[in-house]
Design a protein around this motif. Structure first.
Motif, mmCIF file in Angstrom:
data_model
loop_
_atom_site.group_PDB
_atom_site.id
_atom_site.type_symbol
_atom_site.label_atom_id
_atom_site.label_comp_id
_atom_site.label_asym_id
_atom_site.label_seq_id
_atom_site.Cartn_x
_atom_site.Cartn_y
_atom_site.Cartn_z
ATOM 1 N N ARG A 24 2.092 -8.327 1.174
ATOM 2 C CA ARG A 24 1.855 -9.617 0.529
ATOM 3 C C ARG A 24 0.863 -10.452 1.338
ATOM 4 N NH1 ARG A 24 6.721 -13.740 -1.213
ATOM 5 N NH2 ARG A 24 5.579 -14.937 -2.802
ATOM 6 N N ILE A 25 0.969 -10.377 2.667
ATOM 7 C CA ILE A 25 0.017 -11.082 3.521
ATOM 8 C C ILE A 25 -1.395 -10.590 3.257
ATOM 9 C CG2 ILE A 25 -0.721 -11.435 5.915
ATOM 10 C CD1 ILE A 25 2.174 -11.409 6.755
ATOM 11 N N ARG A 26 -1.544 -9.270 3.116
ATOM 12 C CA ARG A 26 -2.879 -8.720 2.877
ATOM 13 C C ARG A 26 -3.427 -9.151 1.526
ATOM 14 N NH1 ARG A 26 -0.572 -4.907 6.210
ATOM 15 N NH2 ARG A 26 -1.917 -4.340 7.977
ATOM 16 N N THR A 27 -2.583 -9.223 0.512
ATOM 17 C CA THR A 27 -3.027 -9.678 -0.803
ATOM 18 C C THR A 27 -3.562 -11.099 -0.731
ATOM 19 O OG1 THR A 27 -1.451 -8.252 -1.958
ATOM 20 C CG2 THR A 27 -2.292 -10.162 -3.167
ATOM 21 N N LEU A 28 -2.872 -11.957 0.020
ATOM 22 C CA LEU A 28 -3.249 -13.361 0.099
ATOM 23 C C LEU A 28 -4.433 -13.602 1.013
ATOM 24 C CD1 LEU A 28 0.271 -15.051 0.294
ATOM 25 C CD2 LEU A 28 -1.327 -15.130 -1.610
ATOM 26 N N PHE A 29 -4.573 -12.813 2.076
ATOM 27 C CA PHE A 29 -5.502 -13.180 3.130
ATOM 28 C C PHE A 29 -6.662 -12.208 3.357
ATOM 29 C CE2 PHE A 29 -1.612 -15.517 4.228
ATOM 30 C CZ PHE A 29 -2.136 -16.796 4.325
ATOM 31 N N ASP A 30 -6.603 -10.999 2.824
ATOM 32 C CA ASP A 30 -7.757 -10.123 2.950
ATOM 33 C C ASP A 30 -8.855 -10.655 2.026
ATOM 34 O OD1 ASP A 30 -9.681 -8.037 2.733
ATOM 35 O OD2 ASP A 30 -8.171 -6.558 3.312
ATOM 36 N N LEU A 31 -10.027 -10.962 2.578
ATOM 37 C CA LEU A 31 -11.091 -11.556 1.776
ATOM 38 C C LEU A 31 -11.537 -10.653 0.631
ATOM 39 C CD1 LEU A 31 -13.365 -13.304 4.433
ATOM 40 C CD2 LEU A 31 -11.743 -14.341 2.847
ATOM 41 N N ARG A 32 -11.303 -9.354 0.746
ATOM 42 C CA ARG A 32 -11.733 -8.421 -0.291
ATOM 43 C C ARG A 32 -10.730 -8.313 -1.438
ATOM 44 N NH1 ARG A 32 -12.413 -4.103 4.402
ATOM 45 N NH2 ARG A 32 -10.446 -5.178 4.808
ATOM 46 N N SER A 33 -9.593 -8.989 -1.329
ATOM 47 C CA SER A 33 -8.583 -8.901 -2.384
ATOM 48 C C SER A 33 -9.009 -9.714 -3.594
ATOM 49 C CB SER A 33 -7.235 -9.430 -1.863
ATOM 50 O OG SER A 33 -7.292 -10.837 -1.676
ATOM 51 N N SER A 34 -8.410 -9.406 -4.733
ATOM 52 C CA SER A 34 -8.740 -10.123 -5.965
ATOM 53 C C SER A 34 -8.402 -11.600 -5.850
ATOM 54 C CB SER A 34 -7.982 -9.504 -7.147
ATOM 55 O OG SER A 34 -6.578 -9.553 -6.930
ATOM 56 N N TYR A 35 -7.460 -11.952 -4.976
ATOM 57 C CA TYR A 35 -7.061 -13.349 -4.781
ATOM 58 C C TYR A 35 -8.229 -14.161 -4.221
ATOM 59 C CZ TYR A 35 -4.016 -17.260 -3.384
ATOM 60 O OH TYR A 35 -3.434 -18.494 -3.242
ATOM 61 N N ASN A 36 -9.100 -13.523 -3.436
ATOM 62 C CA ASN A 36 -10.179 -14.234 -2.755
ATOM 63 C C ASN A 36 -11.572 -13.936 -3.293
ATOM 64 O OD1 ASN A 36 -8.672 -15.630 -0.558
ATOM 65 N ND2 ASN A 36 -8.113 -13.554 0.001
ATOM 66 N N VAL A 37 -11.684 -13.049 -4.264
ATOM 67 C CA VAL A 37 -13.014 -12.649 -4.728
ATOM 68 C C VAL A 37 -13.732 -13.789 -5.435
ATOM 69 C CG1 VAL A 37 -12.336 -11.797 -7.013
ATOM 70 C CG2 VAL A 37 -14.271 -10.739 -5.808
ATOM 71 N N ARG A 38 -13.008 -14.762 -5.938
ATOM 72 C CA ARG A 38 -13.640 -15.864 -6.672
ATOM 73 C C ARG A 38 -14.566 -16.690 -5.791
ATOM 74 N NH1 ARG A 38 -8.377 -19.877 -7.471
ATOM 75 N NH2 ARG A 38 -7.848 -20.020 -5.260
ATOM 76 N N VAL A 81 10.808 -20.054 6.691
ATOM 77 C CA VAL A 81 9.828 -18.988 6.902
ATOM 78 C C VAL A 81 9.738 -18.073 5.691
ATOM 79 C CG1 VAL A 81 9.311 -16.937 8.295
ATOM 80 C CG2 VAL A 81 10.048 -19.040 9.412
ATOM 81 N N GLU A 82 10.868 -17.748 5.082
ATOM 82 C CA GLU A 82 10.838 -16.797 3.971
ATOM 83 C C GLU A 82 10.139 -17.368 2.733
ATOM 84 O OE1 GLU A 82 14.917 -18.863 3.519
ATOM 85 O OE2 GLU A 82 13.511 -18.295 5.104
ATOM 86 N N GLU A 83 9.904 -18.683 2.696
ATOM 87 C CA GLU A 83 9.214 -19.299 1.561
ATOM 88 C C GLU A 83 7.750 -19.592 1.852
ATOM 89 O OE1 GLU A 83 11.183 -22.702 -0.056
ATOM 90 O OE2 GLU A 83 13.177 -21.800 0.058
ATOM 91 N N ALA A 84 7.302 -19.357 3.090
ATOM 92 C CA ALA A 84 5.953 -19.760 3.490
ATOM 93 C C ALA A 84 4.877 -19.080 2.650
ATOM 94 C CB ALA A 84 5.731 -19.461 4.973
ATOM 95 N N LEU A 85 4.982 -17.772 2.456
ATOM 96 C CA LEU A 85 3.960 -17.055 1.697
ATOM 97 C C LEU A 85 3.992 -17.440 0.223
ATOM 98 C CD1 LEU A 85 4.009 -13.462 3.243
ATOM 99 C CD2 LEU A 85 2.586 -15.430 3.839
ATOM 100 N N HIS A 86 5.182 -17.710 -0.305
ATOM 101 C CA HIS A 86 5.279 -18.147 -1.693
ATOM 102 C C HIS A 86 4.547 -19.472 -1.877
ATOM 103 C CE1 HIS A 86 6.834 -19.068 -5.661
ATOM 104 N NE2 HIS A 86 7.315 -20.208 -5.197
ATOM 105 N N ILE A 87 4.740 -20.401 -0.956
ATOM 106 C CA ILE A 87 4.050 -21.688 -1.035
ATOM 107 C C ILE A 87 2.543 -21.474 -1.038
ATOM 108 C CG2 ILE A 87 3.503 -23.763 0.292
ATOM 109 C CD1 ILE A 87 6.068 -24.207 -0.964
ATOM 110 N N ARG A 88 2.054 -20.621 -0.137
ATOM 111 C CA ARG A 88 0.616 -20.362 -0.065
ATOM 112 C C ARG A 88 0.100 -19.741 -1.358
ATOM 113 N NH1 ARG A 88 -4.035 -20.097 -0.238
ATOM 114 N NH2 ARG A 88 -5.564 -19.584 1.359
ATOM 115 N N GLU A 89 0.904 -18.906 -1.968
ATOM 116 C CA GLU A 89 0.492 -18.165 -3.158
ATOM 117 C C GLU A 89 0.378 -19.061 -4.385
ATOM 118 O OE1 GLU A 89 1.621 -13.789 -4.974
ATOM 119 O OE2 GLU A 89 3.172 -14.995 -4.028
#
Length: 421
Positions: A15-29, A189-197
């Motif tokens: 999940r971290i990689r989906t949110l933070f890898d610049l090459r992911s679809s989340y960041n391609v925009r 902590v367990e909600e941190a990535l959800h908030i970012r997403e």
């Protein structure tokens, strides 16, 4: 509620990689799929003239649509600025070059950056920024370090310290800022990535933050939400009032976006620059006073957000180019920070160069609110790696890290090994 020290059990690496890898679809925009070095093109553009008609990504040769602050606005004329002096001038003249095309309503304009102080100007911006500025001044860096940064950094290193190898960009750098800012809000902590997403989905953000805001209204604590709950703002007519829930949520979204979306990339850029230059990494290891100039040089050499935009509020001339009222003016900070009129050998990463102010954190009234916290996160993070991982170096069997991205630049994987001789 799991403690930060238990994050290994609650943070999902995929999940971290989906949110933070610049090459992911989340960041391609924002142009995360751009893998070239834009600096040669920016240098050529700057040499041809300080200001050009068009957007930075189009002028650079990136043909896909790209979204970022000030984009896309297809019905407005666009101009891009590539020199330090002209970018600095635009940042400083916030009356002529505004951060929003229209007045901002912080109470009824919805939750998001468009209704936050990021889009405000003049006295309104000064009033709202003053509410949280005291929590982000240099004197408060220790508050951040002691309460959240150090614990987060060492808990992350604990996950791989005995392995002899690690990937530092997504598995280390990306997690530090998001956990720091969410922890300062009281988010588990367990909600941190959800908030970012879900930051672009206001109802979900409200659902996550509403119980914390309500609890802090009843019983304040030593955290950022309590600071916002207790803050009083003075209106133009002199009346004072506490922030509404909507205003607090808007503040929170802005701080979460800024706090979790930029610092990790700049930390990765700094590590990439040092690890690719073992002699500089060794110098920093031997003399930790060099860590600060290394961070500042990273901000100059490759700022993670290399472009910000402003709206022309009147007809104006900029470096001989007529800019009509209503036009977008895009400031290419990446090019400005390598302007040879200000720095000698600007394309070199040199931590020993005389330090001069760059535009890595922007400039003018909207200069990055959290820049001192960002510096603390990067310095504490890299310092802890050097303290705890002896003989830290790039993995010779893996592909070395590269810098990618158009409007959000950062490193690919940073594979390292440590220990041994």
């Amino acid at each position: 509620m799991p403690a930060v020290s238990d994050m290994g059990q609650v943070l999902d690496p995929d999940r971290i990689r989906t949110l933070f890898d610049l090459r992911s679809s989340y960041n391609v925009r924002s142009g995360g799929d751009y893998e070239e070095d834009p600096n040669p093109v920016w240098r050529e553009l700057r040499e041809r003239g300080p200001v050009h008609e068009g957007t930075v990504h189009e002028l650079t040769g990136y043909s896909r649509p790209a979204m970022f602050q000030g984009l896309p606005y297809p019905d407005r004329p666009h101009f891009s600025v590539f020199s330090f002096d002209e970018c600095d001038r635009v940042f400083r003249d916030s009356e002529t070059f505004a951060s929003s095309p229209e007045a901002v309503d912080p109470t009824g304009g919805g939750i998001g950056t468009a209704s936050s102080m990021l889009s405000m100007g003049g006295a309104q911006h000064r009033r709202y920024r003053a509410l949280v500025q005291p929590s982000f001044v240099p004197a408060r860096a220790g508050w951040w370090i002691t309460n959240w940064i150090e614990e987060t950094v060492h808990a992350l290193i604990d996950r791989f310290a005995d392995n002899g190898s690690a990937e530092l960009n997504v598995d280390f750098c990306a997690a530090i800022p998001v956990l720091t800012i969410t922890s300062s809000f009281g988010v588990p902590v367990e909600e941190a990535l959800h908030i970012r997403e879900v930051l672009t989905d206001p109802p979900q953000v409200i659902r996550a933050l509403a119980p914390i805001v309500a609890a802090r209204r009843e019983q304040p604590q030593d955290d950022l939400i309590s600071t916002l709950v207790a803050a009083e703002i003075t209106d133009e007519d002199g009346a004072r009032h506490r922030l509404s829930d909507t205003e607090i949520y808007t503040f929170a979204v802005l701080l979460l976006l800024a706090g979790s979306g930029t610092t990790w990339k700049q930390m990765g850029i700094t590590l990439t620059a040092l690890l690719n230059r073992p002699e500089l990494l060794g110098a920093v290891r031997a003399d930790r006073s060099l860590l600060r100039p290394a961070v500042e040089e990273s901000l100059r050499w490759s700022p993670t957000d290399p472009m910000f935009s402003r709206f022309a509020t009147r007809d104006v001339e900029l470096a001989g180019q007529r800019i009509p009222r209503g036009a977008l003016v895009h400031l290419c900070l990446g090019a400005a920070n390598r302007d040879p009129a200000r720095w000698e050998h600007p394309d070199e990463f040199d931590i020993f160069r005389p330090m001069k102010r760059s535009l890595g954190f922007g400039g003018g009234p909207h200069i990055c609110l959290g820049m001192h916290v960002a510096r603390a996160e990067i310095s504490v993070g890299i310092g802890a790696l050097l303290d705890r991982l002896p003989n830290l170096r790039l993995d010779p069997l893996a592909a070395p890290p590269r810098l990618i991205g158009m409007y959000e630049r950062g490193a690919t994987e940073i594979p390292v090994v440590f220990g041994g001789s």
